[in-house]
Design an enzyme around this catalytic site. Structure first.
Site, PDB file in Angstrom:
ATOM      1  N   GLU A  85      42.850  37.618 -36.808  1.00 38.41           N
ATOM      2  CA  GLU A  85      42.932  36.304 -37.644  1.00 38.41           C
ATOM      3  C   GLU A  85      43.727  35.191 -36.982  1.00 38.41           C
ATOM      4  O   GLU A  85      43.547  33.913 -37.269  1.00 38.41           O
ATOM      5  CB  GLU A  85      43.610  36.553 -38.873  1.00 38.41           C
ATOM      6  CG  GLU A  85      43.474  35.497 -39.934  1.00 38.41           C
ATOM      7  CD  GLU A  85      43.891  35.871 -41.431  1.00 38.41           C
ATOM      8  OE1 GLU A  85      43.038  36.609 -42.022  1.00 38.41           O
ATOM      9  OE2 GLU A  85      45.059  35.802 -41.758  1.00 38.41           O
ATOM     10  N   HIS A 145      38.304  63.050 -29.587  1.00 35.82           N
ATOM     11  CA  HIS A 145      37.225  63.597 -30.178  1.00 35.82           C
ATOM     12  C   HIS A 145      36.158  62.841 -30.991  1.00 35.82           C
ATOM     13  O   HIS A 145      35.229  63.043 -31.494  1.00 35.82           O
ATOM     14  CB  HIS A 145      37.578  64.728 -31.341  1.00 35.82           C
ATOM     15  CG  HIS A 145      38.435  65.766 -30.332  1.00 35.82           C
ATOM     16  ND1 HIS A 145      38.118  66.825 -29.898  1.00 35.82           N
ATOM     17  CD2 HIS A 145      39.710  65.905 -30.474  1.00 35.82           C
ATOM     18  CE1 HIS A 145      39.008  67.344 -29.551  1.00 35.82           C
ATOM     19  NE2 HIS A 145      40.251  66.750 -29.725  1.00 35.82           N
ATOM     20  N   LYS A 201      35.941  32.496 -48.508  1.00 38.22           N
ATOM     21  CA  LYS A 201      36.242  32.331 -49.863  1.00 38.22           C
ATOM     22  C   LYS A 201      35.400  31.152 -50.697  1.00 38.22           C
ATOM     23  O   LYS A 201      34.919  31.438 -51.850  1.00 38.22           O
ATOM     24  CB  LYS A 201      37.792  31.933 -50.169  1.00 38.22           C
ATOM     25  CG  LYS A 201      38.706  32.881 -49.673  1.00 38.22           C
ATOM     26  CD  LYS A 201      40.135  32.453 -49.781  1.00 38.22           C
ATOM     27  CE  LYS A 201      41.354  33.641 -49.306  1.00 38.22           C
ATOM     28  NZ  LYS A 201      42.613  33.112 -49.531  1.00 38.22           N
TER      29      LYS A 201
END
Length: 520
Positions: free
Chosen positions: A319, A348, A452
């Site tokens: 960000e 793994h 937004k």
């Protein structure tokens, strides 16, 4: 061939902090320090000005003061210093009164749990602290509403169960208008009301002065309100009331947490580049991605308690640095992608690709030298689980180096409030330095705001779509033409409404365009 000489050349330790950084497995030439000497000097200068109170976020004309939170003497004026000190004292006093029972639940019993309602930095910071440095059996257990997913909310409420009657809720939002947090607050309030509990006697706000949330909390008579300041961004708010109140409630030594950050700040404020851990990180990021973010950062802490650290860094780094324009307005599309989980679990999972696949990353190993607090236990003669963990760290690092995969190794003595504070401060300063090196504003987030805005537009159109439905049925294309919206958007809105009982699929065609929807 031994790596010993290069290791000694590029290994830096701060013995008083129990910290070290090893950049010897990064393939840079020593000339990097000369090539970037000018930009580094500019970055140091920008940091000094930022910490002195200069406008460091030009888009929003704001100071950037999260460094003052752990050393209020740095604040640019006495009023700010006093506010920082008083807020810290107030959060610690509130937590102590909750622990003692001076502040009780509406039923007269002590609080036993805390529910944090927030999103982004307002949740990630408290989540990291809760997982990494709270006692194994904290004085208050903790839960989170960190999304607007109703199923997730339902599961948290179900897990809390009857303890809701002794659960304290923290609602954290600087603006008070963040919809995910607003939704979580309303969902929490509804759950308390359903249980016959007075929500106002169980809830605290952490918000900006005069925000929508601030006004609401005051009008409803909430237990307490703690401030968020416009000079502290969400992703760097962990050492403000956003983080300190939840941490203190869980029994964390908040002052040690702040002291750890202040100590790393002090070390990296004065040291020259070759000894400056934060600048070394920024330089390695610049080297690895050629100053353009061409390689991803894989974060591998070898400690279960740091499993959320990569997620925390993902927001802090991406960000802050993921920007379309630089400070001159030129299009640069900067950023560094961050992902990770923990070692040795990821050996793994994706270490196979890291070693043998596309070489589009550099790794950041985080070593915690102390294996455990309890007595050693041998899983086989002469070897403990901690020996194996160290072996996997060193083995993976060596295996990557054999294939010319670059890595940085950070080491701390043990995981506690002080050392976590150090690590957070280290990366915060590295982000600031790197932003200066590539000339971007690390303290705004226009891309988040764009998302937004688009979501708000979607919801406005969703209401119109729902209102236009009829029993006779309509296609997405027909409805879109009628309302003047995009047909694909209309299609997804109709499917969303149908999946949640607010519309019906009357007929499914051969293609989405032929599907018919009607009112429920």
């Amino acid at each position: 061939m031994s790596h010993w000489d290069r290791f000694q050349q590029y290994f830096v330790r701060y013995s008083s902090l129990g910290f070290s950084i090893d950049i010897s497995h990064m393939g840079f030439e020593d000339s990097l320090f000369t090539t970037l000497a000018g930009p580094m000097d500019a970055a140091f200068k920008a940091m000094r000005e930022l910490e002195a109170g200069a406008i460091a976020n030009p888009d929003e004309q704001r100071m950037v003061g999260h460094y003052w939170l752990r050393d209020s003497k740095l604040a640019p004026n006495a009023a700010l210093k006093q506010e920082i000190d008083e807020t810290l004292e107030a959060t610690l006093k509130f937590a102590a009164e909750v622990h003692s029972g001076a502040i009780k639940a509406a039923n007269g019993k002590k609080f036993t749990r805390v529910l944090v309602v927030g999103i982004g930095g307002s949740a990630l910071g408290p989540q990291l602290v809760a997982h990494a440095i709270t006692p194994a059996n904290p004085p208050l257990a903790i839960s989170f509403f960190d999304n607007t997913d109703p199923d997730g909310i339902d599961r948290v409420i179900a897990q809390i169960g009857e303890e809701l009657a002794t659960t304290l809720t923290l609602v954290i939002s600087k603006s008070g208008g963040t919809k995910e947090t607003r939704n979580g607050m309303l969902e929490a309030e509804a759950a308390y009301k359903k249980a016959g509990i007075d929500f106002a006697k169980h809830v605290v706000a952490v918000t900006g002065d005069g925000s929508e949330l601030d006004k609401h909390a005051k009008s409803q008579g909430w237990l307490a309100i703690f401030p968020m300041w416009d000079w502290v961004g969400g992703r760097t708010s962990i050492m403000s009331a956003v983080g300190t109140i939840a941490a203190a409630l869980q029994g964390v030594d908040v002052r040690q947490f702040l002291a750890g950050a202040a100590s790393m700040d002090a070390e990296t404020r004065q040291r020259p580049a070759r000894e400056n851990a934060a600048m070394l990180l920024a330089l390695m990021w610049h080297h690895a991605g050629k100053g353009k973010g061409l390689k991803d950062m894989v974060v591998l802490p070898y400690k279960d308690r740091l499993v959320l650290f990569s997620k925390y860094l993902q927001q802090l780094v991406m960000e802050s640095l993921g920007k379309e324009h630089d400070l001159s307005g030129a299009v640069v599309n900067q950023g560094i992608a961050v992902y990770g989980n923990k070692g040795s679990t990821d050996q793994h999972a994706y270490v196979q690709q890291l070693r043998d696949g596309v070489n589009n990353f550099f790794a950041t190993f985080i070593e915690v030298r102390k294996a455990r607090d309890t007595a050693p236990f041998e899983v086989e003669p002469g070897f403990t689980s901690g020996d194996y963990l160290q072996g996997f760290l060193r083995g993976t690092r060596k295996a990557l180096a054999e294939k010319n995969r670059e890595s940085i190794t950070l080491s701390i003595a043990e995981i506690n409030a002080f050392s976590l504070g150090m690590l957070i401060a280290l990366f915060e300063r590295a982000v600031s330095f790197y932003a200066s090196l590539v000339n971007v504003n690390a303290y705004h987030q226009p891309g988040v705001e764009a998302g937004k805005k688009a979501a708000t537009e979607f919801l406005s159109q969703l209401a119109r779509v729902r209102g236009a439905l009829s029993a006779g049925g309509v296609t997405a294309g027909g409805l879109a033409a009628k309302l003047g919206i995009d047909p694909e958007d209309a299609y997804h809105m109709l499917n969303h409404l149908a999946a949640n009982g607010l519309a019906k699929v009357l007929a499914q065609g051969d293609t989405p365009a032929a599907d018919h929807f009607g009112a429920s």
